[in-house]
Write a protein that holds these residues in place. Structure first.
Motif, PDB file in Angstrom:
ATOM      1  N   LYS A 209       0.822  -1.216   0.000  1.00 53.96           N
ATOM      2  CA  LYS A 209       0.000   0.000   0.000  1.00 53.96           C
ATOM      3  C   LYS A 209       0.854   1.263   0.000  1.00 53.96           C
ATOM      4  O   LYS A 209       0.391   2.320   0.430  1.00 53.96           O
ATOM      5  CB  LYS A 209      -0.912   0.025   1.239  1.00 53.96           C
ATOM      6  N   GLY A 210       2.110   1.149  -0.422  1.00 56.35           N
ATOM      7  CA  GLY A 210       3.033   2.266  -0.296  1.00 56.35           C
ATOM      8  C   GLY A 210       2.497   3.569  -0.874  1.00 56.35           C
ATOM      9  O   GLY A 210       2.097   3.632  -2.040  1.00 56.35           O
ATOM     10  N   TRP A 211       2.518   4.603  -0.049  1.00 56.77           N
ATOM     11  CA  TRP A 211       1.987   5.916  -0.459  1.00 56.77           C
ATOM     12  C   TRP A 211       2.732   6.465  -1.665  1.00 56.77           C
ATOM     13  O   TRP A 211       2.124   6.948  -2.624  1.00 56.77           O
ATOM     14  CB  TRP A 211       2.111   6.883   0.718  1.00 56.77           C
ATOM     15  N   PHE A 212       4.056   6.392  -1.644  1.00 54.99           N
ATOM     16  CA  PHE A 212       4.848   6.918  -2.755  1.00 54.99           C
ATOM     17  C   PHE A 212       4.735   6.044  -3.998  1.00 54.99           C
ATOM     18  O   PHE A 212       4.890   6.538  -5.122  1.00 54.99           O
ATOM     19  CB  PHE A 212       6.320   7.024  -2.355  1.00 54.99           C
ATOM     20  N   VAL A 213       4.442   4.762  -3.834  1.00 58.48           N
ATOM     21  CA  VAL A 213       4.334   3.843  -4.974  1.00 58.48           C
ATOM     22  C   VAL A 213       3.034   4.083  -5.736  1.00 58.48           C
ATOM     23  O   VAL A 213       3.033   4.189  -6.967  1.00 58.48           O
ATOM     24  CB  VAL A 213       4.410   2.376  -4.506  1.00 58.48           C
ATOM     25  N   TYR A 214       1.932   4.187  -5.003  1.00 61.06           N
ATOM     26  CA  TYR A 214       0.620   4.290  -5.653  1.00 61.06           C
ATOM     27  C   TYR A 214       0.108   5.730  -5.750  1.00 61.06           C
ATOM     28  O   TYR A 214      -0.891   5.982  -6.431  1.00 61.06           O
ATOM     29  CB  TYR A 214      -0.394   3.411  -4.915  1.00 61.06           C
ATOM     30  N   THR A 215       0.772   6.656  -5.056  1.00 61.41           N
ATOM     31  CA  THR A 215       0.460   8.080  -5.202  1.00 61.41           C
ATOM     32  C   THR A 215       1.780   8.811  -5.414  1.00 61.41           C
ATOM     33  O   THR A 215       2.266   9.527  -4.525  1.00 61.41           O
ATOM     34  CB  THR A 215      -0.271   8.623  -3.955  1.00 61.41           C
ATOM     35  N   PRO A 216       2.399   8.659  -6.584  1.00 57.54           N
ATOM     36  CA  PRO A 216       3.734   9.242  -6.792  1.00 57.54           C
ATOM     37  C   PRO A 216       3.777  10.753  -6.653  1.00 57.54           C
ATOM     38  O   PRO A 216       4.839  11.315  -6.371  1.00 57.54           O
ATOM     39  CB  PRO A 216       4.100   8.797  -8.217  1.00 57.54           C
ATOM     40  N   LEU A 217       2.636  11.419  -6.837  1.00 56.08           N
ATOM     41  CA  LEU A 217       2.620  12.866  -6.630  1.00 56.08           C
ATOM     42  C   LEU A 217       3.016  13.205  -5.194  1.00 56.08           C
ATOM     43  O   LEU A 217       3.637  14.242  -4.948  1.00 56.08           O
ATOM     44  CB  LEU A 217       1.229  13.438  -6.938  1.00 56.08           C
ATOM     45  N   ALA A 218       2.663  12.321  -4.253  1.00 48.63           N
ATOM     46  CA  ALA A 218       3.020  12.550  -2.849  1.00 48.63           C
ATOM     47  C   ALA A 218       4.538  12.592  -2.680  1.00 48.63           C
ATOM     48  O   ALA A 218       5.061  13.370  -1.875  1.00 48.63           O
ATOM     49  CB  ALA A 218       2.417  11.461  -1.971  1.00 48.63           C
ATOM     50  N   PHE A 219       5.254  11.763  -3.433  1.00 51.04           N
ATOM     51  CA  PHE A 219       6.722  11.750  -3.377  1.00 51.04           C
ATOM     52  C   PHE A 219       7.284  13.082  -3.867  1.00 51.04           C
ATOM     53  O   PHE A 219       8.198  13.653  -3.281  1.00 51.04           O
ATOM     54  CB  PHE A 219       7.263  10.597  -4.217  1.00 51.04           C
ATOM     55  N   ILE A 220       6.699  13.602  -4.949  1.00 48.98           N
ATOM     56  CA  ILE A 220       7.122  14.895  -5.492  1.00 48.98           C
ATOM     57  C   ILE A 220       6.891  16.004  -4.468  1.00 48.98           C
ATOM     58  O   ILE A 220       7.756  16.862  -4.247  1.00 48.98           O
ATOM     59  CB  ILE A 220       6.362  15.199  -6.793  1.00 48.98           C
TER      60      ILE A 220
END
Length: 338
Positions: free
Chosen positions: A244-255
């Motif tokens: 369920k990785g946040w950065f994996v499935y919501t890459p905008l969050a990583f940015i």
């Protein structure tokens, strides 16, 4: 009802458990979602009673349609409040692109359109309201915003109690150039603070009263076998795992999280409440024993925090729009993929 409407039977209890002390049934979840859906439920109920076209049983088509509309209405209201907040700092174009990215490039979209009925979209809207109210309170000094914030914080708590952490944002929000100035500001508003505390408590009593009625106790931990393990937070799994990785499935969050560093250098006073809340929120969210939060898409417990991260996201958008055309094209391609 289950067979008639082919309801989900993965959990036959529906997280509603009998209580030995009172003989009543306890819903595992907080009451907030029911409160937010109530006006729409009542409209559906009135329609069924007046027209007799559908059974007035709480499950027929009008009820389900209005649950969908309740989500949409709250999310759209939240985005409107967020746009008014961002326009205090950024242009219309920057604000518009930021709103589009939050709605379509995060898992807010999934829980608004597909996974209907969870508390996160409602909480997202409340976070947007709180941001707008906080900025208006310190900018205008109008005491009515203290009352608005008390209502919003009360609703935030009964929707998802751990989200009360967001109170750090108005507490850390910049006001003047010194701590003494903010302290004097709050002293001048002491009577409104007392009124706000009363309203906040009254709203919280919806949850505490429900617990007292169903369990016989004002305080009761309804999640039973689940809980927090603050000594072993699953931060890496929560952010980077394929589960369920946040950065994996919501890459905008990583940015956005990468942008926190230059954003801090650009606007330290506004960055501090954003960073403090975000770091603590991620730590608390992934300290939960079921860190992946059951079924769903990406890290759903971080959806509401996206509202707070709108500030660094808007800063990124503004920076992109001020760069050369190749950089802008590349950025828009990346955003589209997100």
């Amino acid at each position: 009802i289950v067979n008639k409407y082919q309801l989900n039977t993965l959990d036959a209890s529906y997280h509603i458990y009998p209580q030995k002390n009172t003989g009543r049934l306890l819903n595992k979840y907080a009451v907030g979602t029911a409160v937010f859906e109530l006006p729409f439920f009542l409209m559906a109920h009135a329609w069924c009673l007046i027209t007799n076209d559908y059974p007035a049983d709480g499950y027929s088509t009008p009820y389900r349609v209005m649950v969908v509309f309740s989500i949409w209405a709250w999310v759209m209201a939240g985005l409107y409040a967020l746009s008014r907040f961002l326009l205090r700092f950024y242009s219309q174009w920057v604000t518009a692109i930021t709103i589009i990215l939050i709605l379509f490039a995060t898992n807010l979209y999934f829980y608004t359109v597909f996974a209907i009925g969870m508390s996160h979209p409602f909480s997202f809207a409340l976070f947007c309201f709180l941001l707008h109210q906080t900025e208006r309170l310190y900018a205008t000094r109008h005491s009515r915003y203290i009352i608005y914030m008390a209502v919003t914080l009360g609703l935030i708590l009964i929707a998802r109690p751990t989200n009360i952490l967001v109170v750090l944002v108005p507490l850390l929000w910049p006001y003047g150039n010194a701590i003494n100035g903010k302290w004097q500001f709050w002293l001048q508003k002491k009577w409104h603070l007392l009124a706000g505390a009363f309203i906040f408590t009254a709203i919280c009593m919806l949850q505490f009263g429900y617990l007292k009625y169903t369990t016989g106790h004002w305080l009761h931990f309804s999640y039973e076998q689940e809980g927090f393990n603050f000594l072993q937070p699953q931060l890496y799994k929560g952010l980077f795992s394929y589960a369920k990785g946040w950065f994996v499935y919501t890459p905008l969050a990583f940015i956005i999280c990468l942008a926190l560093i230059p954003y801090y250098r650009h606007n330290r006073t506004l960055a501090i409440p954003v960073i403090v809340f975000t770091v603590l929120n991620i730590y608390i969210v992934f300290s939960w024993s079921t860190w992946y939060y059951g079924g769903g898409f990406s890290a759903r417990a971080l959806i509401e925090g996206t509202a707070i991260l709108s500030l660094p996201l808007a800063w990124v958008v503004q920076w992109v729009l001020s760069t050369k055309k190749p950089v802008r094209v590349l950025a828009f391609v990346v955003w589209a993929l997100c």
